[in-house]
Structures are given as structure tokens and as C-alpha cells.
Scaffold this motif. Structure first.
Motif, PDB file in Angstrom:
ATOM      1  N   ILE A  92      20.153  -6.652  25.287  1.00  0.00           N
ATOM      2  CA  ILE A  92      20.031  -5.849  24.063  1.00  0.00           C
ATOM      3  C   ILE A  92      20.964  -6.382  22.982  1.00  0.00           C
ATOM      4  O   ILE A  92      20.572  -6.576  21.819  1.00  0.00           O
ATOM      5  N   LYS A  93      22.206  -6.612  23.373  1.00  0.00           N
ATOM      6  CA  LYS A  93      23.220  -7.095  22.423  1.00  0.00           C
ATOM      7  C   LYS A  93      22.778  -8.413  21.782  1.00  0.00           C
ATOM      8  O   LYS A  93      22.844  -8.569  20.554  1.00  0.00           O
ATOM      9  N   ASN A  94      22.331  -9.341  22.590  1.00  0.00           N
ATOM     10  CA  ASN A  94      21.935 -10.654  22.079  1.00  0.00           C
ATOM     11  C   ASN A  94      20.671 -10.573  21.234  1.00  0.00           C
ATOM     12  O   ASN A  94      20.559 -11.251  20.200  1.00  0.00           O
ATOM     13  N   TYR A  95      19.720  -9.738  21.653  1.00  0.00           N
ATOM     14  CA  TYR A  95      18.470  -9.622  20.896  1.00  0.00           C
ATOM     15  C   TYR A  95      18.720  -9.041  19.506  1.00  0.00           C
ATOM     16  O   TYR A  95      18.243  -9.584  18.501  1.00  0.00           O
ATOM     17  N   VAL A  96      19.473  -7.948  19.447  1.00  0.00           N
ATOM     18  CA  VAL A  96      19.755  -7.319  18.157  1.00  0.00           C
ATOM     19  C   VAL A  96      20.505  -8.292  17.245  1.00  0.00           C
ATOM     20  O   VAL A  96      20.183  -8.438  16.063  1.00  0.00           O
ATOM     21  N   SER A  97      21.506  -8.993  17.787  1.00  0.00           N
ATOM     22  CA  SER A  97      22.268  -9.960  16.997  1.00  0.00           C
ATOM     23  C   SER A  97      21.367 -11.075  16.472  1.00  0.00           C
ATOM     24  O   SER A  97      21.462 -11.464  15.294  1.00  0.00           O
ATOM     25  N   ASP A  98      20.497 -11.586  17.329  1.00  0.00           N
ATOM     26  CA  ASP A  98      19.623 -12.698  16.936  1.00  0.00           C
ATOM     27  C   ASP A  98      18.657 -12.284  15.826  1.00  0.00           C
ATOM     28  O   ASP A  98      18.420 -13.052  14.880  1.00  0.00           O
ATOM     29  N   VAL A  99      18.091 -11.078  15.936  1.00  0.00           N
ATOM     30  CA  VAL A  99      17.151 -10.611  14.906  1.00  0.00           C
ATOM     31  C   VAL A  99      17.869 -10.435  13.571  1.00  0.00           C
ATOM     32  O   VAL A  99      17.348 -10.799  12.510  1.00  0.00           O
ATOM     33  N   ILE A 100      19.070  -9.875  13.615  1.00  0.00           N
ATOM     34  CA  ILE A 100      19.843  -9.695  12.381  1.00  0.00           C
ATOM     35  C   ILE A 100      20.117 -11.034  11.721  1.00  0.00           C
ATOM     36  O   ILE A 100      19.934 -11.195  10.507  1.00  0.00           O
ATOM     37  N   VAL A 101      20.555 -12.020  12.508  1.00  0.00           N
ATOM     38  CA  VAL A 101      20.852 -13.349  11.955  1.00  0.00           C
ATOM     39  C   VAL A 101      19.588 -13.980  11.393  1.00  0.00           C
ATOM     40  O   VAL A 101      19.592 -14.553  10.288  1.00  0.00           O
ATOM     41  N   GLN A 102      18.496 -13.869  12.115  1.00  0.00           N
ATOM     42  CA  GLN A 102      17.237 -14.476  11.687  1.00  0.00           C
ATOM     43  C   GLN A 102      16.768 -13.896  10.356  1.00  0.00           C
ATOM     44  O   GLN A 102      16.410 -14.636   9.427  1.00  0.00           O
ATOM     45  N   LEU A 103      16.765 -12.569  10.246  1.00  0.00           N
ATOM     46  CA  LEU A 103      16.258 -11.924   9.036  1.00  0.00           C
ATOM     47  C   LEU A 103      17.230 -12.051   7.867  1.00  0.00           C
ATOM     48  O   LEU A 103      16.818 -12.121   6.711  1.00  0.00           O
ATOM     49  N   SER A 104      18.538 -12.088   8.163  1.00  0.00           N
ATOM     50  CA  SER A 104      19.539 -12.129   7.093  1.00  0.00           C
ATOM     51  C   SER A 104      19.772 -13.528   6.553  1.00  0.00           C
ATOM     52  O   SER A 104      20.324 -13.678   5.461  1.00  0.00           O
ATOM     53  N   SER A 105      19.384 -14.538   7.295  1.00  0.00           N
ATOM     54  CA  SER A 105      19.638 -15.912   6.864  1.00  0.00           C
ATOM     55  C   SER A 105      18.661 -16.372   5.796  1.00  0.00           C
ATOM     56  O   SER A 105      18.910 -17.350   5.090  1.00  0.00           O
TER      57      SER A 105
END
Length: 404
Positions: A92-105
Motif C-alpha cells: 500500500i505504502k509503495n503504491y500510493v507513493s508511486d501514484v503520487i510521484v507519477q501524477l505530480s511529475s
């Protein structure tokens, strides 16, 4: 048909969830909405629904469905997190972090998906309250490092840091134990050097208004608790004063300066407070000339203009409550101090209940101070000449104010 969503023995039908969500939000009949509400409530309460969250987020075409999934996930994080196996927590931690980075970049997705990203940020902070620092010690260094790769990602990192500060220092009571709150506060303090450097870098280098505003908002959340050395023994205060005259950042910078003005920890930094006030008054006279009819300017001003006068009232009342005695002891500060009191008197005439309450609270405080000072008047030498003139000016201001 929608009951199929409650059968966890088969693959989850995301399209059916989207249709159910759409029916609930008004595309169906009254009976269809009632049925959709019943199914969604049961789905939300089902102990296995959280295992379908990633599937929903990856495949749904309906933003409301994604928010539904995140609401389910938030409940699990709040109430069942430590009962989950470590592999699931890390997933969960890694998935949420990855989505945030992907969308925010990406600048386009960052603006288009802003509401979704903001909800993901909240979810991430809820995870941090459980995982950081013991099980996620590298979070702050990783966040700061990621922030340097993209301005939009940096802007979102500022939002996350602001949320984290608010959760730890403002909203944590009742949700975390005192020992956990203490641990998080200690971690924020010990790692603030990285955050401090990032904020200074952004304010010194960036030309992106949204990023600068996000950084100022984050600093505003931090300034009430960070070690004083980061304020007075670094370029931070100087940087805030440079930003203050810029219209686009004026209110946020003033809110930050107000947080500093309210600080009071002995007399070690008295000279820095005097310097802050002196520079501030020079800049203020350019932004709002002393001859300005402040009540009229407030009545005819924009929302930003009115917010500026409200923030100005908070700055003066906060500074004078904590540091007026320091200004009184230095003759060179006499003109600036009296001018500040005149500004506050003018603001007191503004036709706004909340603004008047802020000013009245200070005038009430000052009356108490003046009353106590009367006992010293038998020995005038105990009060500096500047202090005597300030008190005389204050008497005149108060009389004029209450005769209106």
C-alpha cells in the motif's frame, strides 16, 4: 446485478462499480439510487473491500469510484493498519507513493488530477502516522530528493509536508498516543534541516508562482514550532521580507511573518525582532502609505486587499503583545513604533467584526498594561522616554477610538 460486487470469490467488476457509483450520484431513478446506496454501504463495511482498492484505482473510469476506494483504504489505515501483514502494508505504502510521484511529475496530470492527488496526499500522511520514522526512516530525505526533480512534484511535496505538520501539531489529539506524537515531533525537528534548505532554495531560485505559494504555506505551518536558529540564524527571515512586497505572495509572506512576530523565548533574539520590525515598516509604507484611509481602502478593496489588512492587524497585535517593550527601549525605534500604533488605530476603524475583534483584543491587553504602568509613574525614570511617549500616544489612540 450490483450484488455481484459483494461476491469476493470472483474477480472484482470495476465497470459494475462505476455504474453503481453513477446510479448513486444521480443518473438512475430514485429506487436505483436507494439500491446503489445500500450496495455501496455494504461494500464499504465489508472487511475484504480494501483488497480491491488497487484494482479500482488502476481500472476505474469514474473519479467518484476512485474516491470511494480511497475512503475504504483510509478506514483500513486508521483502524486496522498494524493488523495487516508487513507485505501488504509495504504494498500500500509503495503504491500510493508511486501514484503520487507519477501524477505530480507531469504538469498536465498534476493540474487535471489535483483533487485526486490531494486525497492521495492525505492517505500518505495517514500511513506516515503509523510508519514514520521507525519503519520508514528515509521518508524525509527521499521526499526532499524527489522534490528537486520537478517543480510540480516539489509543489506537491510542500503540500505533503504541510499536511504532515498539521497532523502532528494541530490535529493529532485523540488519534495518536502522546508518546507517538512526541516521537513524530522529535523526528520533524531532527530532520528539518533538509526541509529548511529546500524551502530556502525554492524561494531563492523558483519563478513559479504556484510553487512559491505552496512553499510559503508550508513554512507558515512550520514556523510556530521549528527551532529558532532556523529563523534567526539563517537567511529565512531575510528571504520572507524580500518576498513580502510582491503582490502575489504578500498575504502568505505576512502570515509567516506574523507567526515569527508571535514567538517569544526570552531576550536572546531581541535585536533580530527589532530588525524584523524596522525592515517591515519600511516596506509597509511603500505598500500601504501612512496617509491611506484604511477603512475606506478596506471597503473598496478586493478580497486579497481585505485579507492583507486582516493579516496586518494580526501582525501588529502579535508583535506588540510580545515585543513592544523591546521597541520602547531603543530611541531610534520611536518613529516606527508610533507609526505602527497609528496603523493599528486606523485598522481598528475598519467596518468588519472579525478585524475589530482582533484589534479590540490588543487594545484591551494594552489597557491592562497602561493601568499597571501607572504604578511606576511615581518614579518616571523607571520608564524610558520612548516608552512614555508610546504610552501617551496609546492613551490618545484609545480615547479617539472609543469616542467614535
Amino acid at each position: 446485478m450490483a450484488e455481484k460486487l459483494l461476491d469476493f470469490s470472483q474477480p472484482f467488476d470495476v465497470a459494475l462499480l462505476d455504474a453503481t457509483i453513477a446510479a448513486f450520484y444521480g443518473t438512475g431513478s430514485k429506487d436505483e439510487r436507494a439500491a446503489a446506496e445500500r450496495i455501496l454501504r455494504q461494500l464499504q463495511e465489508h472487511p475484504e473491500t480494501w483488497t480491491r482498492v488497487v484494482t479500482i484505482l488502476q481500472n476505474s473510469q469514474n473519479l467518484n469510484s476512485k474516491f470511494f476506494a480511497l475512503q475504504v483504504l483510509e478506514g483500513v489505515i486508521k483502524y486496522r493498519w498494524n493488523a495487516l501483514p508487513i507485505e501488504q502494508r509495504d504494498g500500500i505504502k509503495n503504491y500510493v507513493s508511486d501514484v503520487i510521484v507519477q501524477l505530480s511529475s507531469n504538469a498536465t496530470s498534476f493540474r487535471q488530477e489535483r483533487l485526486y492527488i490531494n486525497k492521495l496526499n492525505i492517505i500518505l500522511v495517514q500511513v506516515l502516522k503509523h510508519e514514520w520514522p521507525a519503519r520508514w526512516p528515509g521518508f524525509i530525505p527521499d521526499l526532499v530528493s524527489a522534490a528537486k526533480s520537478s517543480e510540480t512534484l516539489c509543489e506537491n511535496c510542500m503540500v505533503i509536508l504541510k499536511l504532515l505538520s498539521e497532523e502532528v501539531f494541530d490535529f493529532s489529539r485523540g488519534e495518536m498516543t502522546q508518546s507517538k506524537i512526541k516521537e513524530l515531533k522529535h523526528s520533524l525537528n531532527s530532520e528539518f534541516q533538509l526541509i529548511h534548505e529546500l524551502c530556502l532554495y525554492v524561494l531563492s531560485v523558483s519563478q513559479k508562482p504556484e510553487l512559491i505559494r505552496a512553499t510559503l504555506a508550508t513554512l507558515h505551518a512550520f514556523l510556530s514550532w521549528i527551532p529558532l536558529g532556523y529563523i534567526f540564524e539563517s537567511p529565512l527571515l531575510e528571504t520572507l521580507l524580500k518576498v513580502f512586497p510582491i503582490v502575489a505572495y504578500r498575504n502568505l509572506a505576512l502570515q509567516c511573518l506574523t507567526e515569527v512576530a508571535a514567538l517569544s523565548f526570552g531576550d536572546f533574539y531581541d535585536s533580530e525582532f527589532v530588525k524584523l520590525y524596522t525592515i517591515f515598516m519600511v516596506q509597509l509604507q511603500i505598500i500601504l502609505p501612512p496617509v491611506t484611509n484604511i477603512p475606506e481602502a478596506y471597503a473598496n478593496g478586493s478580497d486579497e486587499d481585505q485579507a492583507f489588512i486582516q493579516n496586518l492587524a494580526l501582525f501588529f497585535t502579535s508583535f506588540f503583545k510580545s515585543h513592544i517593550s523591546v521597541l520602547e527601549t531603543v530611541p531610534d525605534n520611536q518613529a516606527a513604533l508610533l507609526m505602527g500604533l497609528e496603523y493599528l488605530t486606523g485598522i481598528s476603524y475598519v467596518d468588519d467584526t472579525e478585524v475589530f475583534k482582533v484589534c479590540l483584543d490588543y487594545w484591551n491587553y494594552l489597557v491592562g498594561e497602561l493601568f499597571q504602568s501607572e504604578s511606576k509613574m511615581e518614579n518616571p525614570s523607571s520608564i524610558s522616554p520612548v516608552g512614555l511617549q508610546v504610552r501617551e500616544c496609546s492613551h490618545v489612540s484609545l480615547v479617539a477610538l472609543f469616542l467614535q
